[in-house]
Design a protein around this motif. Structure first.
Motif, PDB file in Angstrom:
ATOM      1  N   ARG A 107       1.038  -1.222   0.037  1.00 25.18           N
ATOM      2  CA  ARG A 107      -0.089  -0.192   0.000  1.00 25.18           C
ATOM      3  C   ARG A 107       0.871   1.230   0.093  1.00 25.18           C
ATOM      4  N   VAL A 115      -4.094   6.863 -12.215  1.00 18.19           N
ATOM      5  CA  VAL A 115      -4.872   6.127 -11.839  1.00 18.19           C
ATOM      6  C   VAL A 115      -5.343   5.048 -13.212  1.00 18.19           C
ATOM      7  N   GLU A 167      -4.701   0.606 -13.700  1.00 16.92           N
ATOM      8  CA  GLU A 167      -5.946  -0.210 -13.903  1.00 16.92           C
ATOM      9  C   GLU A 167      -5.494  -0.855 -15.170  1.00 16.92           C
ATOM     10  N   CYS A 183      -2.582  -3.651 -14.180  1.00 16.04           N
ATOM     11  CA  CYS A 183      -3.065  -4.994 -13.517  1.00 16.04           C
ATOM     12  C   CYS A 183      -4.084  -5.534 -14.193  1.00 16.04           C
ATOM     13  N   VAL A 199      -4.176  -7.589  -8.829  1.00 15.71           N
ATOM     14  CA  VAL A 199      -5.177  -6.423  -8.608  1.00 15.71           C
ATOM     15  C   VAL A 199      -4.518  -5.193  -8.148  1.00 15.71           C
ATOM     16  N   GLY A 200      -5.089  -4.195  -8.689  1.00 23.29           N
ATOM     17  CA  GLY A 200      -4.737  -2.908  -8.159  1.00 23.29           C
ATOM     18  C   GLY A 200      -5.714  -1.961  -7.900  1.00 23.29           C
ATOM     19  N   THR A 201      -5.674  -1.215  -6.960  1.00 28.18           N
ATOM     20  CA  THR A 201      -6.679  -0.360  -6.583  1.00 28.18           C
ATOM     21  C   THR A 201      -6.339   0.972  -6.113  1.00 28.18           C
ATOM     22  N   VAL A 202      -7.093   2.014  -6.703  1.00 26.59           N
ATOM     23  CA  VAL A 202      -6.769   3.295  -6.247  1.00 26.59           C
ATOM     24  C   VAL A 202      -8.070   3.734  -5.209  1.00 26.59           C
ATOM     25  N   GLY A 203      -8.277   3.568  -4.065  1.00 21.32           N
ATOM     26  CA  GLY A 203      -9.369   3.728  -3.380  1.00 21.32           C
ATOM     27  C   GLY A 203      -9.574   5.024  -2.841  1.00 21.32           C
ATOM     28  N   ASP A 249      -3.245   0.344  -3.844  1.00 18.78           N
ATOM     29  CA  ASP A 249      -3.260  -1.058  -2.993  1.00 18.78           C
ATOM     30  C   ASP A 249      -3.001  -2.115  -4.157  1.00 18.78           C
ATOM     31  N   ILE A 250      -1.930  -2.692  -4.021  1.00 14.16           N
ATOM     32  CA  ILE A 250      -1.650  -3.664  -5.167  1.00 14.16           C
ATOM     33  C   ILE A 250      -1.165  -4.978  -4.650  1.00 14.16           C
TER      34      ILE A 250
END
Ligand code: HGY
Ligand code: MN
Ligand code: MN
Length: 424
Positions: A229, A260, A264, A267, A274-278, A299-300
């Protein structure tokens, strides 16, 4: 006897579905304590969080355990063996939640452990090992951006530097702990001696669709994906929204928007990734000001660390190129680096046998979500039992659901596993 302990908790002999019914009733009861008027948010040391700890302590006491709240607000119930020299099995999960959470993430595992111990207690049955049921106070990392504040001290992995972290309101973690009656100086003493541990078991909702697709109520976790993270800060040039021509801007937000999409795109290209920009924010932004700063979280995760770290390197290389082209600067702060961990074959086999005896096809799956079990990897054997999630497997969302039947099967598998576990 605690007056408001639901009568079901004292049920002397579980009739069919009794475990499942108890578990969902109690989980839904805990969800009534929230930081928001509707929906569930229960972050570390908030007033609802402290009320949940009190309730868990009372219920654990009714279930035949000696109970204490430790220096980081873990609620620890101990169901002692008749043999004082016996080893200890930790059964645990967390009682904090994300914002706008479902009722079962973390809490299901605590309550399932509690109803199973309650059953053993009422049956007058002791085990050849002590059981410590630990309701970990913080796993999500929501309020202070650092996860595992509950389980890391118990595993001897607490980083005292995090006591300096501040939440969004500016509260320093160490001060907040003291303010609510906790003692940060007592944290090092929470470390369990690995030589005395028999293992660590966690029952948790799957938080994904696999058991739904397999049409199975429970599954045995083989490994837990590793996560990194980071908080990325993009710095451009703030300016007047009306006067700066588009070609002369160094807009931090549009640069972040491109970044961002880099996460995406990279990933999507690798199935196990998995990769997320929360979180995406323009601090002190205004409608008529070109964003001078923009912050995004990353968060990857992947099933193996090399795949994850390669993707991370690619993402940062591309972010660097965007920054040069747009005349902005980028810095990032890493807040978590957790390796992927494997569950212990011994506990996987024990869980598998119990699942088969429950009349369910034993099925193994990996965990995309992180769990307190990761803290205990390398300290003692870890095992996890997943419970099917309804609504397409959705979680970290109020639509998170578990059926009474599945919760009941899971609790019976846990009971069977404890009864068939040797004390050595
Ligand atoms: O983020 C996670 O994987 C977990 O829900 N804390
Ligand atoms: Mn969670
Ligand atoms: Mn969880």
């Amino acid at each position: 006897m605690v007056s408001d302990a639901p009568a079901s908790l004292t049920d002397p002999s579980p009739t069919p579905l009794a475990f499942g019914e108890q578990i969902l009733v109690l989980a839904d009861r805990l969800a009534e304590w929230s930081e928001q008027p509707t929906g569930l948010t229960c972050t570390y040391l908030s007033q609802p969080h402290r009320a949940v700890a009190t309730q868990l302590r009372d219920w654990m006491r009714v279930s035949g355990m000696s109970v204490q709240t430790d220096a980081v607000a873990n609620v620890v119930g101990r169901y002692a063996s008749d043999d004082p020299a016996a080893k200890t099995l930790i059964v645990g999960s967390h009682y904090d939640t994300v914002r706008n959470a479902g009722n079962y993430d973390g809490r299901l595992g605590i309550i399932a452990g509690m109803v199973v111990i309650d059953h053993l207690h009422r049956a007058g049955r002791r085990l050849p090992f002590h059981v410590e049921l630990i309701a970990f106070s913080e796993e999500e990392g929501v309020r202070f951006s650092k996860p595992f504040i509950g389980s890391s001290p118990v595993a001897g992995r607490f980083d005292p530097a995090i006591l300096e972290l501040r939440d969004a309101a500016g509260f320093r973690l160490g001060d907040l702990m003291r303010e609510v009656g906790l003692d940060p100086d007592g944290i090092p003493a929470l470390k369990r001696d690995p030589a005395n541990l028999l293992g660590y078991l966690e029952l948790h909702i799957e938080q994904g669709p696999v058991l739904l697709e397999e049409n199975l109520p429970v599954g045995i976790v083989s490994a837990i994906n590793g996560a990194v993270r980071q908080v990325i800060t993009v710095t451009g040039t703030a300016g007047h929204a009306g006067t700066v021509p588009m070609t002369m801007r160094h807009d931090a937000a549009t640069a972040a928007a491109e970044m961002v999409l880099v996460v995406e795109r990279r990933c999507v290209a690798t199935p196990a990734l998995v990769g997320t920009v929360g979180q995406l924010a323009v601090p002190s932004g205004a409608i008529n000001v070109i964003p001078g700063r923009c912050q995004l979280s990353l968060d990857i995760r992947a099933g193996d660390d090399a795949t994850r770290d390669m993707a991370l390197a690619d993402i940062h290389a591309e972010i660097g190129r965007i920054a040069v082209r747009r005349g902005v600067s980028v810095e990032h702060q890493e807040t978590l680096r957790m390796p992927a961990v494997a569950c212990a074959p011994r506990l996987r086999e024990l869980l598998s046998g119990a699942v088969a005896r429950a009349g369910v096809r034993p099925f193994s799956l990996t965990s995309g979500a992180g769990h307190d079990a990761m803290m205990f990897h390398g300290i003692t054997d870890i095992g996890m039992l997943f419970v099917r999630c309804g609504n397409g497997g959705i979680s970290h969302n109020p639509l998170e659901t578990v059926t009474t039947e599945d919760a009941d099967v899971a609790a019976r598998v846990l009971l069977d596993t404890l009864i068939n576990m040797s004390g050595r």
